[in-house]
Design an enzyme around this catalytic site. Structure first.
Site, PDB file in Angstrom:
ATOM      1  N   ASN A   7       0.885  -1.166   0.000  1.00 12.96           N
ATOM      2  CA  ASN A   7       0.000   0.000   0.000  1.00 12.96           C
ATOM      3  C   ASN A   7       0.922   1.216   0.000  1.00 12.96           C
ATOM      4  OD1 ASN A   7      -1.398   2.328   0.938  1.00 12.96           O
ATOM      5  ND2 ASN A   7      -3.014   1.054   1.805  1.00 12.96           N
ATOM      6  N   GLU A  34      -3.990   1.767  -2.838  1.00  9.89           N
ATOM      7  CA  GLU A  34      -4.125   3.175  -2.480  1.00  9.89           C
ATOM      8  C   GLU A  34      -3.216   4.044  -3.362  1.00  9.89           C
ATOM      9  OE1 GLU A  34      -4.862   5.879   1.538  1.00  9.89           O
ATOM     10  OE2 GLU A  34      -3.892   3.909   1.745  1.00  9.89           O
ATOM     11  N   ASP A 142      -3.992  -4.793   1.039  1.00 14.68           N
ATOM     12  CA  ASP A 142      -4.342  -4.202   2.327  1.00 14.68           C
ATOM     13  C   ASP A 142      -5.763  -4.646   2.659  1.00 14.68           C
ATOM     14  OD1 ASP A 142      -5.035  -2.647   4.479  1.00 14.68           O
ATOM     15  OD2 ASP A 142      -4.542  -0.726   3.546  1.00 14.68           O
ATOM     16  N   ASN A 144      -7.151  -4.385   5.765  1.00 19.33           N
ATOM     17  CA  ASN A 144      -7.710  -3.566   6.841  1.00 19.33           C
ATOM     18  C   ASN A 144      -8.349  -4.404   7.947  1.00 19.33           C
ATOM     19  OD1 ASN A 144      -7.221  -0.691   6.607  1.00 19.33           O
ATOM     20  ND2 ASN A 144      -8.329  -0.770   4.664  1.00 19.33           N
ATOM     21  N   ASP A 213      -1.752  -6.142   6.100  1.00 18.94           N
ATOM     22  CA  ASP A 213      -1.431  -6.454   4.700  1.00 18.94           C
ATOM     23  C   ASP A 213      -1.067  -7.936   4.626  1.00 18.94           C
ATOM     24  OD1 ASP A 213      -1.029  -3.533   3.353  1.00 18.94           O
ATOM     25  OD2 ASP A 213      -0.303  -3.550   5.430  1.00 18.94           O
ATOM     26  N   ASP A 240       2.736   4.771   5.010  1.00 16.80           N
ATOM     27  CA  ASP A 240       2.555   4.267   6.366  1.00 16.80           C
ATOM     28  C   ASP A 240       2.501   2.741   6.411  1.00 16.80           C
ATOM     29  OD1 ASP A 240       0.157   4.425   5.017  1.00 16.80           O
ATOM     30  OD2 ASP A 240      -0.917   5.508   6.578  1.00 16.80           O
ATOM     31  N   HIS A 241       2.632   2.104   5.253  1.00 19.37           N
ATOM     32  CA  HIS A 241       2.697   0.645   5.155  1.00 19.37           C
ATOM     33  C   HIS A 241       4.077   0.222   4.661  1.00 19.37           C
ATOM     34  CE1 HIS A 241      -1.786  -0.285   5.184  1.00 19.37           C
ATOM     35  NE2 HIS A 241      -1.786   1.023   5.013  1.00 19.37           N
TER      36      HIS A 241
END
Length: 252
Positions: A7, A34, A142, A144, A213, A240-241
């Site tokens: 991501n 994303e 991802d 979530n 993930d 941030d991943h």
């Protein structure tokens, strides 16, 4: 074959890092999430210059997924049946059916987006009824969802929040239960393979993260190694991943 999922949290903002990462890690097949761009806005030429074919699905907002491949790419599907957002892309890449997913966040348990997230999972699970578990297939991206309490740095901090609720976890388990393997990746730090850390100061360095993930793989595919590429989360202006990288061998 080396596959990976990442991501990138805006391919435009992360392009120099992405290009460098492709050159240094040399994955054969990559699922991105994303991307936050349109199909026309995706840096296809820059990625193609490194030897990759590209399939991108995006509308320029906060979604967008892609599949990159340097072992051949044949698009299969650009939309999850019944769902309109660009969160799903399927391509055949060098003998491996590759599904890149960006599962809805869910926001909060009392938000309509939470019900939408569960519906999205159900739609994804139904697509597997058309597949053969014996054939090489991977769903990565991802999701979530933290599959277990050990997949968050402190589950008590998530009481009443999304990502850890039983319905979300059951939805993830329904994919694995169909006949996929949750690939265990080596963590980049400490003993838990977190893949996401909030941007708030200190979260990454303290390893206060989550594993959301995943690489869900057909059991017919042999895994040689898998790791969380924590190095890609370091430095200036990261996503941030962190990517998850898997080395595998397809069945003969």
């Amino acid at each position: 074959m080396r596959i990976a999922t990442w991501n990138v949290n805006s391919v435009g903002a992360r392009l120099p890092r992405l290009l460098d990462w492709l050159q240094t890690r040399e994955p054969d097949v990559v699922a991105l999430q994303e991307t936050k761009t349109t199909d026309a806005g995706f840096p296809t030429d820059e990625v193609a210059a490194l030897g990759y074919e590209v399939m991108h699905v995006g509308d320029g907002r906060w979604n967008g997924v892609a599949v990159l491949s340097r072992v051949g790419l044949e698009p299969v599907a650009r939309q999850l049946p019944g769902m309109e957002e660009p969160r799903y892309a399927v391509a055949d890449c060098g003998g491996l059916r590759t599904i890149s997913v960006y599962v809805p966040n869910g926001r909060s348990v009392d938000d309509p987006h939470y019900a939408y997230k569960l519906e999205w999972f159900e739609a994804l699970r139904r697509t597997l009824d058309e597949q053969d578990p014996a054939q090489p297939l991977v769903i990565m991206g991802d999701f979530n969802v933290a599959r277990t309490d050990a997949d968050v740095w402190d589950v008590a901090k998530f009481s009443g929040s999304t990502h850890v609720t039983p319905p979300e976890r059951a939805a993830l388990e329904s994919l694995i239960g169909w006949g996929l393997v949750d690939v265990t990746a080596r963590p980049g730090k400490n003993d838990r393979p977190f893949t996401y850390w909030d941007y708030r100061a200190g979260m990454f360095h303290k390893d206060l993260g989550m594993r959301i993930d995943y690489v869900l793989l057909s059991p017919s595919v042999a895994v040689q190694d898998a790791y969380v590429d924590r190095e890609a989360r370091k430095g200036t202006g990261p996503s941030d991943h962190a990517p998850v990288v898997v080395d595998l061998t397809l069945p003969a």
